[in-house]
Design a protein around this motif. Structure first.
Motif, short mmCIF file in Angstrom:
data_model
loop_
_atom_site.label_atom_id
_atom_site.label_comp_id
_atom_site.label_asym_id
_atom_site.label_seq_id
_atom_site.Cartn_x
_atom_site.Cartn_y
_atom_site.Cartn_z
N SER A 210 7.92 21.30 111.61
CA SER A 210 7.86 22.68 111.11
C SER A 210 7.65 23.71 112.23
N HIS A 211 7.12 23.29 113.37
CA HIS A 211 6.89 24.22 114.47
C HIS A 211 7.96 24.10 115.55
N HIS A 212 8.99 23.32 115.30
CA HIS A 212 10.06 23.16 116.27
C HIS A 212 10.88 24.45 116.34
N LYS A 213 11.39 24.78 117.52
CA LYS A 213 12.12 26.04 117.70
C LYS A 213 13.40 26.10 116.87
N ASN A 214 14.01 24.97 116.56
CA ASN A 214 15.27 24.95 115.80
C ASN A 214 15.08 24.55 114.34
N TYR A 215 13.85 24.54 113.87
CA TYR A 215 13.59 24.10 112.49
C TYR A 215 14.33 24.95 111.46
N LYS A 216 14.22 26.26 111.56
CA LYS A 216 14.83 27.15 110.56
C LYS A 216 16.34 26.98 110.53
N GLN A 217 16.95 26.89 111.69
CA GLN A 217 18.40 26.74 111.77
C GLN A 217 18.84 25.41 111.16
N ALA A 218 18.12 24.34 111.45
CA ALA A 218 18.44 23.03 110.88
C ALA A 218 18.26 23.05 109.36
N TYR A 219 17.17 23.66 108.90
CA TYR A 219 16.91 23.72 107.46
C TYR A 219 17.99 24.51 106.74
N ASN A 220 18.44 25.62 107.33
CA ASN A 220 19.51 26.42 106.73
C ASN A 220 20.82 25.64 106.68
N LEU A 221 21.11 24.89 107.74
CA LEU A 221 22.32 24.07 107.75
C LEU A 221 22.27 22.99 106.67
N ILE A 222 21.11 22.38 106.50
CA ILE A 222 20.94 21.35 105.47
C ILE A 222 21.18 21.94 104.09
N ASN A 223 20.60 23.11 103.82
CA ASN A 223 20.81 23.77 102.53
C ASN A 223 22.27 24.11 102.30
N LEU A 224 22.94 24.61 103.32
CA LEU A 224 24.35 24.95 103.21
C LEU A 224 25.19 23.71 102.93
N LEU A 225 24.90 22.62 103.61
CA LEU A 225 25.66 21.38 103.41
C LEU A 225 25.41 20.80 102.01
N ILE A 226 24.19 20.92 101.51
CA ILE A 226 23.90 20.42 100.16
C ILE A 226 24.64 21.25 99.12
N ARG A 227 24.63 22.57 99.29
CA ARG A 227 25.32 23.45 98.32
C ARG A 227 26.82 23.21 98.29
N THR A 228 27.41 22.96 99.43
CA THR A 228 28.87 22.81 99.49
C THR A 228 29.33 21.38 99.29
N ALA A 229 28.42 20.43 99.25
CA ALA A 229 28.80 19.02 99.12
C ALA A 229 29.42 18.71 97.76
#
Length: 90
Positions: free
Chosen positions: A68-87
């Protein structure tokens, strides 16, 4: 980095573009996850198409546990949400 949403498919040749965009997003996600504390098996499952949906759901739930404190956490989480929505879209 801004991520474009996948556009709707109107013609059969558009499926190739959608598949290419999804694979590009998976590659981006894998690059982000390689720096994070994620089990190696989940990264391998993310590369396999049949296991991808289940792995994305697991990542959405468990990514914040150690990262949760990783510098790329938000970007990875947003990508995961986008991939789930479009799957689930044809």
């Amino acid at each position: 980095m801004k991520i474009r949403p996948i556009q709707r498919i109107y013609h059969t040749f558009d499926k190739d573009e959608r598949q290419e965009a999804e694979e590009k997003r998976i590659r981006m996600l894998l690059n982000l996850l390689c720096e994070m504390n994620i089990p190696e098996s989940k990264i391998k499952f993310l590369k396999l198409k049949p296991e991808r949906a289940e792995t994305l759901k697991w990542l959405k739930t468990n990514l914040a546990v150690n990262n949760s404190h990783h510098k790329n956490y938000k970007q990875a989480y947003n990508l995961i949400n986008l991939l789930i929505r479009t799957a689930g879209k044809p």
